[in-house]
Design an enzyme around this catalytic site. Structure first.
Site, short mmCIF file in Angstrom:
data_model
loop_
_atom_site.label_atom_id
_atom_site.label_comp_id
_atom_site.label_asym_id
_atom_site.label_seq_id
_atom_site.Cartn_x
_atom_site.Cartn_y
_atom_site.Cartn_z
N GLY A 391 -25.79 26.65 -56.36
CA GLY A 391 -25.22 26.31 -55.02
C GLY A 391 -25.76 25.84 -53.90
O GLY A 391 -25.03 25.45 -52.88
N SER A 711 -43.84 43.35 -50.34
CA SER A 711 -43.78 42.86 -48.37
C SER A 711 -42.87 43.97 -47.96
O SER A 711 -42.67 43.72 -46.74
CB SER A 711 -42.22 41.86 -48.75
OG SER A 711 -40.99 42.35 -49.53
N LYS A 754 -34.74 35.97 -45.10
CA LYS A 754 -34.81 37.70 -44.63
C LYS A 754 -34.34 37.79 -42.82
O LYS A 754 -33.84 38.24 -42.87
CB LYS A 754 -36.10 38.12 -44.56
CG LYS A 754 -36.94 37.98 -46.17
CD LYS A 754 -38.13 38.37 -45.92
CE LYS A 754 -38.64 39.04 -47.74
NZ LYS A 754 -40.65 39.76 -47.55
#
Length: 823
Positions: A391, A711, A754
């Site tokens: 999208g 992470s 993030k």
């Protein structure tokens, strides 16, 4: 009764011998005499499964049930009067009194016949309608008390006369259109004098459902019955007309085919008389088209050779059409036929900016390509691969690039392709052989230099039919695609002038060799600010146009769009946002169409009324009152998100427990963090004996969601250190980064997503690896002006930045020595 014919006159008019004094087409006087007859108070009831008996109508019935046969024989010996009632459920073999309809017809048994096949057939005539009252006997057959069905008198006005005339006319049309009804039936209808009997006669014999016939029988007004019959006849007439139209069309098509066949045969004879035939004409037409082609010498020689082969073939041979199709494909392909590129770079920039908001990297790369092409006039087109979440405009970007360049646009969806022949084609010797989709798309484009979008290249599959990814290696290698070989074409075709643009959601599933041939351009998700601009400039105007609204009809303020984005969508792109905007526009369109009052400036209440209650809760930061809980940053397929790492201690033997649906890499991060903490316990003021006397439990909430990746390493280290020291974690702080056993902090990906997630969750400070500083510099400064970034290299720096000197309000007493557990 027949289920296929409108009127079954054979059953309606049975053979009447010399002993029978009844003829079914009764007069008005006959009907009045029949209606004046007394209705018996008790009647033996004969259940009918497949038909409904109407007053005055004669029908034959084949009796098969033992009870019914006994009833008929006894009645035939007596007064020959019985009650006939249809069943509610035709599937019931032996219906009870409650399973019969309430209204039936008094019947007179005219004749009892024993058929050659052993079946008993009875011919009965309906007399009067009655209502069932109560059952008085159920063995050997049903007997019940009944009362006469009182019919309301009606006026024979002009409207009723017109209705009866219409019914007669429509019945005549049906008889004329139906091939199964004899034409004499129309004469029988004309001889019916009584309007009531006409309605009953047609109701009994028309092709209608049992429920409709029973409904007519139960109507107490003659005009209502006539109206219902008229409706059912109208439906049947339309069905017959439609059936006849279809049959006529099929017959016409067959006649046309026969006519064309005879004309072709005559044309062939004439051509042979003139010294030529259709095959010669086709041969000459191919030759003329070949003279106009500007193809290379090898291609021309190959075409001439194949054309000579066609000339030697018998036109009736099966291979003739295969060879003809092959030559037509060679002529249809745009060998060295190019569209002219538009080198107005400012115009190209305007088109790209107008069609897509953001995507600066991609736009810059296209402008660079145009600039070099403008100066050099000849260069191999690059193979671009746009990678990003769904999208964000990867596929639609291809159309904008084609418009900016002035080139043709073709798109090939690769999702789910498992057959190598889809790319390279089949050899033309196979039955049903076709060229591959690459060659077919170029033929469709009609130019040798289109913008070619390879959509969803990461969704290509592999099975026993080959590996399409390997077939794409030649297509997408700028050093090889100048001589692409398609099995059907059997010649090299130059693809080097095509601007290939591949799209993918993830690089992990793309074959490494294929990935190496493409220039990867990451298309990141949009920030909330970018989504608001996209909704205002692109989505809302598009939805207004699609739904026929003017600019004045609806207005969405930026704050309202932000509410829709945060409360009703959870995505990196804007596809879901477009659907929600479309819902709002439809809500306004409904108000306008229904001429209701509304305010064009929608409010939060209007949004919740149209879209419903908010679907998603904004990611909220949790406080730091509990030791061992740290906020981390994660990347998901729909954008960034925050997650919480929880750690707690309990008396035990130093066991480490990990929960939260964690992947192997994430589990290893927890093990590394605990190992580093044990090795450097003294530096952080931790008594080493705690590791042997207390069990550690690390949990990541949202346990149903799988989580993996390195992470969360720094987050787990901080959580464990906070738990063992009982020191608070700083307020409004989040972090991300991989850790090593030596205490190093390594960079991670998905930084932009993030950071945006952290901003949504009201985070003020973020800890990152120093190597991730470059990712922060690529984000617009206005989007991150309220955030403070700490860049670190060592795990010790993370602890110094993340933990305060203060302990939590009720710290866990870690000074208690736990006695060893004895089994």
């Amino acid at each position: 009764m027949s289920k296929n014919d409108i009127f079954d006159f054979n059953s309606a008019m049975p053979m009447i011998n010399e002993d029978t004094e009844f003829f079914p087409l009764m007069s008005q006087q006959d009907e009045e005499d029949m209606n004046n007859e007394e209705t018996p108070e008790r009647l033996a009831i004969l259940p009918l499964r497949n038909t409904v008996l109407f007053p005055g109508v004669v029908i034959p019935i084949t009796v098969g049930r033992d009870k019914s046969i006994k009833l008929i024989k006894e009645a035939y010996k007596g007064n020959k009067i019985i009650g006939v009632v249809s069943q509610k459920d035709v599937s019931i073999e032996d219906p009870t009194f409650d399973q019969l309809n309430n209204v039936g017809t008094v019947a007179n048994i005219i004749k009892l016949l024993q058929m050659p096949d052993g079946n008993t057939t009875v011919i009965i005539q309906g007399k009067q309608r009655f209502r069932l009252l109560e059952e008085v006997q159920n063995e050997p057959y049903i007997k019940a008390t009944v009362k006469k069905f009182e019919e309301q008198k009606h006026k024979t006005d002009k409207e009723f006369k017109a209705l009866i005339a219409s019914i007669r006319e429509m019945s005549a049309q049906i008889i004329q259109l139906s091939p199964n009804i004899p034409s004499e039936a129309s004469i029988a209808l004309k001889n019916i004098e009584s309007n009531s009997f006409l309605i009953n006669f047609i109701s009994s014999n028309m092709n209608a459902e049992m429920a409709d016939k029973q409904q007519i029988l139960e109507m107490d007004k003659l005009q209502e019955r006539a109206q219902k019959v008229m409706e059912l006849l109208m439906v049947e007439l339309q069905m017959l007309e439609l059936r006849n139209q279809i049959q006529s069309k099929v017959r016409t098509d067959l006649d046309k085919q026969q006519r064309d066949y005879f004309l072709n045969q005559q044309l062939k004879t004439i051509q042979e008389e003139l010294g030529g035939n259709s095959a010669d004409l086709e041969f000459d037409a191919l030759q003329e088209r070949a003279k106009k082609k500007k193809w290379a010498k090898p291609v021309a020689e190959h075409f001439d050779k194949e054309l000579d082969k066609l000339g030697r073939m018998n036109p009736a041979a099966p291979d003739y059409s295969i060879q003809l199709n092959y030559l037509e494909l060679l002529l249809d392909l745009p060998w060295s036929e190019f569209t002219k590129d538009n080198f107005d770079l400012k115009r190209a920039q305007r088109i790209l900016d107008k069609d897509h908001f953001g995507l600066e990297k991609v736009k810059q790369r296209i402008i660079e390509y145009l600039a070099v092409l403008k100066l050099k006039r000849n260069m191999k087109a690059p193979i671009l691969c746009l990678v990003g979440p769904p999208g964000v405009g990867k596929t639609s970007l291809g159309k904008s690039i084609a418009k900016a360049l002035g080139r043709k646009y073709v798109r090939m969806a690769l999702g789910g392709i498992r057959d190598e022949a889809e790319i390279r084609g089949h050899r033309k010797t196979y039955i049903g052989a076709m060229p591959g989709r690459i060659i077919s798309s170029i033929k469709k484009a009609g130019a040798d230099n289109p913008v070619f979008v390879l959509d969803e290249i990461d969704k290509v599959g592999t099975d026993h039919r080959g590996d399409p990814s390997s077939a794409l290696l030649e297509v997408l290698d700028p050093e090889q695609n100048s001589a692409f070989y398609d099995h059907y074409v059997e010649m090299d075709y130059d693809l080097s002038n095509i601007l290939f643009i591949a799209t993918a959601n993830s690089l992990s599933t793309i074959q490494p060799a294929l990935l190496d041939r493409m220039e990867i351009i990451e298309v990141n998700g949009y920030t909330i600010e970018e989504k608001i601009e996209i909704a205002k400039k692109y989505l809302l105007p598009k939805q207004k146009e699609n739904h026929g609204l003017q600019n004045k009809d609806i207005n969405l303020k930026p704050a309202l769009i932000e509410k829709v984005i945060e409360d009703y969508t959870r995505e990196s792109g804007v596809r879901g946002l477009e659907k929600k905007v479309g819902s709002l526009v439809r809500g306004v369109a409904t108000k306008i169409a229904m001429e209701e009052e509304y305010n064009p400036n929608l409010t939060n209440e209007d949004v919740e009324r149209i879209l419903g209650a908010p679907i998603y809760d904004k990611d909220l930061y949790e406080g730091n009152e509990v030791a061992g809980v740290v906020t981390g940053l994660a990347w998901t397929s729909v954008g960034g998100d925050i997650l919480f790492i929880e750690s707690s201690l309990s008396p035990g033997k130093g066991k480490l427990t990990l929960t939260g649906n964690l992947g192997d890499v994430m589990k290893e991060s927890a093990v590394i963090a605990l190992a580093y903490l044990r090795a450097h316990a003294a530096e952080f003021g931790i008594d080493y004996s705690l590791f042997d006397n207390w069990d550690v439990h690390v949990h990541v909430p949202a346990g149903a969601t799988p989580k993996d990746g390195p992470s969360a390493g720094v987050t787990m280290l901080t959580a464990l250190t906070s738990a063992f020291t009982q020191r608070k974690v700083k307020q409004h702080l989040a972090m991300t980064g991989e850790i090593t056993l030596r205490g190093k902090v390594l960079p991670v990906g998905g930084i932009k997503e993030k950071i945006l997630a952290a901003k949504r969750a009201n985070i003020k400070e973020i800890i990152l690896c120093k190597s991730n500083r470059k990712d922060i510099l690529e984000i617009k400064e206005s989007y991150i002006k309220d955030l403070k970034f700490h860049y670190v290299n060592e795990m010790s720096e993370v602890i110094d930045l993340a933990l305060t000197k203060n302990k939590v309000k009720k710290p866990l007493d870690l000074s208690i020595k736990i006695a060893p557990i004895v089994n």
